[in-house]
Motif scaffolding. Structure first.
Motif, PDB file in Angstrom:
ATOM      1  N   TRP A 244       0.883  -1.273   0.019  1.00  0.00           N
ATOM      2  CA  TRP A 244      -0.002   0.042  -0.212  1.00  0.00           C
ATOM      3  C   TRP A 244       0.924   1.300  -0.015  1.00  0.00           C
ATOM      4  O   TRP A 244       0.269   2.516  -0.528  1.00  0.00           O
ATOM      5  CB  TRP A 244      -0.900   0.001   1.257  1.00  0.00           C
ATOM      6  N   ARG A 245       2.069   1.095   0.321  1.00  0.00           N
ATOM      7  CA  ARG A 245       3.043   2.233   0.345  1.00  0.00           C
ATOM      8  C   ARG A 245       3.030   3.255  -0.612  1.00  0.00           C
ATOM      9  O   ARG A 245       2.929   4.365  -0.908  1.00  0.00           O
ATOM     10  CB  ARG A 245       4.299   2.012   0.828  1.00  0.00           C
ATOM     11  N   ARG A 246       2.958   2.502  -1.882  1.00  0.00           N
ATOM     12  CA  ARG A 246       3.205   3.141  -3.122  1.00  0.00           C
ATOM     13  C   ARG A 246       1.819   4.367  -3.449  1.00  0.00           C
ATOM     14  O   ARG A 246       1.795   5.418  -3.696  1.00  0.00           O
ATOM     15  CB  ARG A 246       3.291   2.496  -4.462  1.00  0.00           C
ATOM     16  N   LYS A 247       0.727   3.884  -2.771  1.00  0.00           N
ATOM     17  CA  LYS A 247      -0.574   4.790  -2.959  1.00  0.00           C
ATOM     18  C   LYS A 247      -0.635   5.680  -1.775  1.00  0.00           C
ATOM     19  O   LYS A 247      -1.551   6.637  -1.771  1.00  0.00           O
ATOM     20  CB  LYS A 247      -1.970   3.553  -2.870  1.00  0.00           C
ATOM     21  N   VAL A 248       0.469   5.588  -0.788  1.00  0.00           N
ATOM     22  CA  VAL A 248       0.242   6.475   0.549  1.00  0.00           C
ATOM     23  C   VAL A 248       1.435   7.511   0.101  1.00  0.00           C
ATOM     24  O   VAL A 248       1.337   8.634   0.637  1.00  0.00           O
ATOM     25  CB  VAL A 248       0.357   5.587   1.543  1.00  0.00           C
ATOM     26  N   GLU A 249       2.410   7.432  -0.364  1.00  0.00           N
ATOM     27  CA  GLU A 249       3.616   7.993  -0.262  1.00  0.00           C
ATOM     28  C   GLU A 249       3.375   9.461  -0.937  1.00  0.00           C
ATOM     29  O   GLU A 249       2.962   9.210  -2.124  1.00  0.00           O
ATOM     30  CB  GLU A 249       4.805   7.271  -0.960  1.00  0.00           C
ATOM     31  N   GLY A 250       3.682  10.655  -0.296  1.00  0.00           N
ATOM     32  CA  GLY A 250       3.375  11.717  -0.904  1.00  0.00           C
ATOM     33  C   GLY A 250       2.236  12.305  -1.041  1.00  0.00           C
ATOM     34  O   GLY A 250       1.838  13.352  -1.307  1.00  0.00           O
ATOM     35  N   ARG A 251       1.305  11.551  -0.497  1.00  0.00           N
ATOM     36  CA  ARG A 251      -0.298  11.837  -0.593  1.00  0.00           C
ATOM     37  C   ARG A 251      -0.794  12.785   0.544  1.00  0.00           C
ATOM     38  O   ARG A 251      -0.089  12.267   1.646  1.00  0.00           O
ATOM     39  CB  ARG A 251      -1.108  10.657  -0.826  1.00  0.00           C
ATOM     40  N   ASN A 252      -1.745  13.554   0.560  1.00  0.00           N
ATOM     41  CA  ASN A 252      -2.532  14.087   1.616  1.00  0.00           C
ATOM     42  C   ASN A 252      -3.813  13.313   1.611  1.00  0.00           C
ATOM     43  O   ASN A 252      -4.636  13.129   0.726  1.00  0.00           O
ATOM     44  CB  ASN A 252      -2.875  15.402   1.032  1.00  0.00           C
ATOM     45  N   ILE A 253      -3.950  12.407   2.874  1.00  0.00           N
ATOM     46  CA  ILE A 253      -4.844  11.644   2.965  1.00  0.00           C
ATOM     47  C   ILE A 253      -5.836  12.063   4.267  1.00  0.00           C
ATOM     48  O   ILE A 253      -5.444  12.641   5.325  1.00  0.00           O
ATOM     49  CB  ILE A 253      -4.273  10.332   3.492  1.00  0.00           C
ATOM     50  N   LEU A 254      -7.231  11.846   4.084  1.00  0.00           N
ATOM     51  CA  LEU A 254      -8.209  12.034   5.098  1.00  0.00           C
ATOM     52  C   LEU A 254      -8.610  10.691   5.686  1.00  0.00           C
ATOM     53  O   LEU A 254      -9.006   9.816   5.120  1.00  0.00           O
ATOM     54  CB  LEU A 254      -9.316  12.540   4.428  1.00  0.00           C
ATOM     55  N   LEU A 255      -8.316  10.668   7.025  1.00  0.00           N
ATOM     56  CA  LEU A 255      -8.659   9.407   7.837  1.00  0.00           C
ATOM     57  C   LEU A 255      -9.997   9.417   8.418  1.00  0.00           C
ATOM     58  O   LEU A 255     -10.197  10.539   8.982  1.00  0.00           O
ATOM     59  CB  LEU A 255      -7.592   9.265   8.857  1.00  0.00           C
ATOM     60  N   VAL A 256     -10.923   8.813   7.942  1.00  0.00           N
ATOM     61  CA  VAL A 256     -12.333   8.937   8.582  1.00  0.00           C
ATOM     62  C   VAL A 256     -12.750   7.801   9.534  1.00  0.00           C
ATOM     63  O   VAL A 256     -12.309   6.811   9.439  1.00  0.00           O
ATOM     64  CB  VAL A 256     -13.280   8.648   7.351  1.00  0.00           C
ATOM     65  N   ASP A 257     -13.451   8.386  10.733  1.00  0.00           N
ATOM     66  CA  ASP A 257     -14.005   7.565  11.644  1.00  0.00           C
ATOM     67  C   ASP A 257     -15.149   7.980  11.942  1.00  0.00           C
ATOM     68  O   ASP A 257     -15.839   9.065  11.656  1.00  0.00           O
ATOM     69  CB  ASP A 257     -12.848   7.286  12.881  1.00  0.00           C
ATOM     70  N   ASP A 258     -15.888   7.158  12.822  1.00  0.00           N
ATOM     71  CA  ASP A 258     -17.410   7.790  13.323  1.00  0.00           C
ATOM     72  C   ASP A 258     -17.129   8.775  14.357  1.00  0.00           C
ATOM     73  O   ASP A 258     -17.978   9.800  14.358  1.00  0.00           O
ATOM     74  CB  ASP A 258     -18.264   6.668  13.803  1.00  0.00           C
ATOM     75  N   VAL A 259     -16.313   8.393  15.408  1.00  0.00           N
ATOM     76  CA  VAL A 259     -16.346   9.437  16.658  1.00  0.00           C
ATOM     77  C   VAL A 259     -15.016   9.647  17.069  1.00  0.00           C
ATOM     78  O   VAL A 259     -14.002   8.691  16.818  1.00  0.00           O
ATOM     79  CB  VAL A 259     -17.072   8.550  17.838  1.00  0.00           C
ATOM     80  N   LEU A 260     -14.605  10.692  17.357  1.00  0.00           N
ATOM     81  CA  LEU A 260     -13.521  11.238  17.978  1.00  0.00           C
ATOM     82  C   LEU A 260     -13.532  11.442  19.546  1.00  0.00           C
ATOM     83  O   LEU A 260     -14.267  12.287  19.950  1.00  0.00           O
ATOM     84  CB  LEU A 260     -13.015  12.528  17.266  1.00  0.00           C
ATOM     85  N   THR A 261     -12.832  10.530  20.532  1.00  0.00           N
ATOM     86  CA  THR A 261     -12.799  10.599  21.902  1.00  0.00           C
ATOM     87  C   THR A 261     -11.425  11.175  22.369  1.00  0.00           C
ATOM     88  O   THR A 261     -11.171  12.427  22.344  1.00  0.00           O
ATOM     89  CB  THR A 261     -13.479   9.331  22.502  1.00  0.00           C
ATOM     90  N   THR A 262     -10.687  10.048  22.594  1.00  0.00           N
ATOM     91  CA  THR A 262      -9.316  10.489  23.166  1.00  0.00           C
ATOM     92  C   THR A 262      -8.456  10.944  21.915  1.00  0.00           C
ATOM     93  O   THR A 262      -7.214  11.339  22.050  1.00  0.00           O
ATOM     94  CB  THR A 262      -8.672   9.309  24.044  1.00  0.00           C
ATOM     95  N   GLY A 263      -8.657  10.403  20.936  1.00  0.00           N
ATOM     96  CA  GLY A 263      -7.826  10.425  19.823  1.00  0.00           C
ATOM     97  C   GLY A 263      -6.831   9.258  19.546  1.00  0.00           C
ATOM     98  O   GLY A 263      -5.858   9.384  18.847  1.00  0.00           O
ATOM     99  N   ALA A 264      -6.928   8.471  20.425  1.00  0.00           N
ATOM    100  CA  ALA A 264      -5.755   7.289  20.335  1.00  0.00           C
ATOM    101  C   ALA A 264      -5.690   6.504  19.140  1.00  0.00           C
ATOM    102  O   ALA A 264      -4.747   6.264  18.605  1.00  0.00           O
ATOM    103  CB  ALA A 264      -5.765   6.524  21.579  1.00  0.00           C
ATOM    104  N   THR A 265      -6.927   6.109  18.748  1.00  0.00           N
ATOM    105  CA  THR A 265      -7.052   5.344  17.596  1.00  0.00           C
ATOM    106  C   THR A 265      -6.506   6.116  16.435  1.00  0.00           C
ATOM    107  O   THR A 265      -5.858   5.591  15.785  1.00  0.00           O
ATOM    108  CB  THR A 265      -8.450   4.859  17.128  1.00  0.00           C
ATOM    109  N   ALA A 266      -6.930   7.358  16.277  1.00  0.00           N
ATOM    110  CA  ALA A 266      -6.433   8.259  15.015  1.00  0.00           C
ATOM    111  C   ALA A 266      -4.996   8.165  15.052  1.00  0.00           C
ATOM    112  O   ALA A 266      -4.500   8.441  13.994  1.00  0.00           O
ATOM    113  CB  ALA A 266      -7.511   9.341  14.952  1.00  0.00           C
TER     114      ALA A 266
END
Ligand SMILES: [Zn+2]
Length: 261
Positions: A208-230
């Motif tokens: 997957w690295r080739r598709k991630v390298e140099g990219r600006n990525i939006l990580l999506v989740d349902d809820v933000l609490t402590t932020g640990a997972t994100a």
């Protein structure tokens, strides 16, 4: 000037659903509960009463973590936490406050097979993240571990991220982040406990690295609490070469500015 964001509500940054807000996030006809509107299918079973209880987050916000401010501090203003601590994400945005009303809706998506809510949540997020979307290349969900995916049958974050990619025109990366091991249940753990629990739990496989390298990525989740997972996911994406990782969620806690997730 160090400013502590006030999360008292309602304030300028917090707004209970009004007709004006919902016109952007949802067709007015759905508010009126008139059948037949093209988008009404996405609101099946949800009444205007439910909508009006959701507290949407509006500008002014902390430019980095998206915490609502009581006063407009000007463009690029950061909350006290973001001034004092480097965040794993570059920006975070949330559509609404995480309270008993938004929690009920999100739990319906998570545990009651209400996958029809995902498209609606995607449109909420697209609106809340409108200021950061132009700089982004791709959308990806926070992953579920495989056994949890088998039990639940779908990943609620992916259910939201997929239509979000469609409405924003961003590329959808379905599976670049892997959980190395299932994390223990997060319930009842302190913020630091949660962060330890998910430390190094995420990785990006080489393919997957080739598709991630140099990219600006939006990580999506349902809820933000402590932020640990994100935080764990952001670190994994950055370690794989992502240029920037932003986070977007349906709902965030109001008590504290999350460290990330
Ligand atoms: Zn902040």
């Amino acid at each position: 000037m160090r400013v502590t964001p006030s999360l008292l509500m309602p304030g300028p940054g917090l707004r209970r659903a009004t007709r004006g807000v919902l016109d952007l996030a949802f067709p007015p006809r759905a508010l009126d509960e008139k059948p037949g509107a093209a988008n009404l299918a996405q609101s099946r079973g949800l009444s205007a009463k439910v909508w009006t209880r959701i507290v949407f987050i509006e500008a002014p916000l902390c430019d980095r973590c998206g915490a609502p401010f009581e006063y407009d501090l000007g463009p690029g203003a950061l909350c006290a936490l973001c001034q004092s601590r480097r965040q794993a994400f570059d920006h975070a945005r949330a559509a609404c406050l995480y309270d008993e009303h938004s929690r009920d809706l999100i739990l319906q998506l998570k545990h009651a097979d209400r996958t029809d809510l995902a498209g609606l949540f995607a449109r909420w997020i697209a609106r809340a993240a409108a200021d950061i979307l132009p700089d982004l290349d791709a959308v990806t969900p926070v992953p579920l571990h495989r056994w949890r995916l088998l039990r639940r049958r779908y990943n609620q974050a992916a259910e939201i991220a997929r239509p979000l990619a469609a409405v924003t025109g961003l590329r959808y990366l379905p599976d670049p982040i892997r959980r190395r091991r299932p994390t223990q249940s997060q319930g009842g753990k302190s913020g630091s406990g949660r962060r330890r629990n998910v430390a190094e739990a995420f990785t990006v496989p080489d393919r997957w690295r080739r598709k991630v390298e140099g990219r600006n990525i939006l990580l999506v989740d349902d809820v933000l609490t402590t932020g640990a997972t994100a935080e764990g996911c952001c670190r994994a994406l950055k370690a794989a070469g992502a240029a920037r990782v932003d986070v977007a969620v349906v709902a965030r806690v109001r008590e504290t500015a999350p460290r990330s997730t």
